[in-house]
Design a protein around this motif. Structure first.
Motif, PDB file in Angstrom:
ATOM      1  N   VAL A  11       0.841  -1.197   0.000  1.00 41.43           N
ATOM      2  CA  VAL A  11       0.000   0.000   0.000  1.00 41.43           C
ATOM      3  C   VAL A  11       0.874   1.244   0.000  1.00 41.43           C
ATOM      4  O   VAL A  11       0.645   2.181  -0.753  1.00 41.43           O
ATOM      5  N   CYS A  14       2.419   2.407  -3.132  1.00 42.78           N
ATOM      6  CA  CYS A  14       1.477   3.092  -4.019  1.00 42.78           C
ATOM      7  C   CYS A  14       0.968   4.383  -3.398  1.00 42.78           C
ATOM      8  O   CYS A  14       0.067   5.003  -3.936  1.00 42.78           O
ATOM      9  N   ALA A  15       1.483   4.748  -2.248  1.00 46.60           N
ATOM     10  CA  ALA A  15       0.828   5.812  -1.515  1.00 46.60           C
ATOM     11  C   ALA A  15       1.752   6.940  -1.124  1.00 46.60           C
ATOM     12  O   ALA A  15       2.940   6.819  -1.131  1.00 46.60           O
ATOM     13  N   PHE A  47      -5.052   9.027   3.410  1.00 42.79           N
ATOM     14  CA  PHE A  47      -4.906   8.537   2.051  1.00 42.79           C
ATOM     15  C   PHE A  47      -5.738   9.365   1.084  1.00 42.79           C
ATOM     16  O   PHE A  47      -6.838   9.816   1.415  1.00 42.79           O
ATOM     17  N   SER A  48      -5.227   9.540  -0.125  1.00 44.34           N
ATOM     18  CA  SER A  48      -5.920  10.307  -1.154  1.00 44.34           C
ATOM     19  C   SER A  48      -7.177   9.578  -1.614  1.00 44.34           C
ATOM     20  O   SER A  48      -7.334   8.376  -1.394  1.00 44.34           O
ATOM     21  N   SER A  50      -7.869   8.795  -4.608  1.00 47.26           N
ATOM     22  CA  SER A  50      -7.518   7.756  -5.583  1.00 47.26           C
ATOM     23  C   SER A  50      -7.044   6.481  -4.887  1.00 47.26           C
ATOM     24  O   SER A  50      -7.311   5.378  -5.368  1.00 47.26           O
ATOM     25  N   ALA A  51      -6.364   6.609  -3.755  1.00 49.01           N
ATOM     26  CA  ALA A  51      -5.951   5.421  -2.993  1.00 49.01           C
ATOM     27  C   ALA A  51      -7.178   4.709  -2.425  1.00 49.01           C
ATOM     28  O   ALA A  51      -7.261   3.485  -2.452  1.00 49.01           O
ATOM     29  N   HIS A  52      -8.151   5.490  -1.934  1.00 51.55           N
ATOM     30  CA  HIS A  52      -9.393   4.897  -1.434  1.00 51.55           C
ATOM     31  C   HIS A  52     -10.137   4.184  -2.553  1.00 51.55           C
ATOM     32  O   HIS A  52     -10.660   3.084  -2.351  1.00 51.55           O
ATOM     33  N   LEU A  55      -8.157   0.852  -3.411  1.00 53.08           N
ATOM     34  CA  LEU A  55      -8.147  -0.198  -2.394  1.00 53.08           C
ATOM     35  C   LEU A  55      -9.521  -0.497  -1.812  1.00 53.08           C
ATOM     36  O   LEU A  55      -9.791  -1.621  -1.414  1.00 53.08           O
ATOM     37  N   LEU A  60      -8.503  -1.147   3.008  1.00 55.15           N
ATOM     38  CA  LEU A  60      -7.573  -0.191   3.604  1.00 55.15           C
ATOM     39  C   LEU A  60      -7.600  -0.291   5.124  1.00 55.15           C
ATOM     40  O   LEU A  60      -6.550  -0.340   5.771  1.00 55.15           O
ATOM     41  N   GLY A 122      -0.712   9.062  -1.774  1.00 52.60           N
ATOM     42  CA  GLY A 122      -1.306   8.975  -3.091  1.00 52.60           C
ATOM     43  C   GLY A 122      -0.894   7.724  -3.829  1.00 52.60           C
ATOM     44  O   GLY A 122       0.077   7.082  -3.476  1.00 52.60           O
ATOM     45  N   VAL A 123      -1.619   7.408  -4.850  1.00 53.32           N
ATOM     46  CA  VAL A 123      -1.302   6.252  -5.692  1.00 53.32           C
ATOM     47  C   VAL A 123      -0.205   6.659  -6.658  1.00 53.32           C
ATOM     48  O   VAL A 123      -0.324   7.683  -7.334  1.00 53.32           O
TER      49      VAL A 123
END
Length: 124
Positions: A11, A14-15, A47-48, A50-52, A55, A60, A122-123
């Motif tokens: 994670v 990508c974050a 988390f942004s 886009s991450a939400h 995932l 998450l 962020g992703v």
């Protein structure tokens, strides 16, 4: 346990982090402090969007719960060190989290994005 830790590392690859208008380093440390306190929902807010989206909130939360347990088993966080490069709304770099207990330092690649004025994971 190691499997959950690996998920969390994935994670984080990508974050990048978020925090109420703070500098990226302050936001990143805030994320880990929230995890250390077991404040999973607060940690997830770092988390942004886009991450939400990537995932999902449930996955998450699961990953963050595993990481929060790991932090507790390691005696808590001693230090969070983050080195970032770049300017503007996207930064990339490396982080090292050291623990108060006997666990080895955790190293990870980090991508931070500014979203609506707040720094977030962020992703990449």
């Amino acid at each position: 346990m190691a499997s959950g830790f690996r998920w969390f590392a994935i994670v984080l690859l990508c974050a990048g982090l978020a925090g109420c208008g703070n500098a990226p380093k302050t936001a990143y440390a805030g994320f880990y402090r929230a995890l250390e306190k077991g404040e999973i929902d607060h940690a997830a807010d770092y988390f942004s969007s886009s991450a939400h989206d990537m995932l999902g909130r449930a996955k998450l939360r699961m990953v963050l719960e595993v990481q929060a347990d790991y932090i507790q088993k390691c005696g808590g966080i001693k230090n969070v060190d983050l080195e970032l490069q770049g300017e503007g709304d996207v930064r990339h770099g490396q982080a090292e989290i050291t623990f108060k207990g006997d666990c080895p330092p955790q190293k990870e690649k980090v991508s931070m994005v500014r979203e609506n004025g707040e720094w977030k994971l962020g992703v990449a």
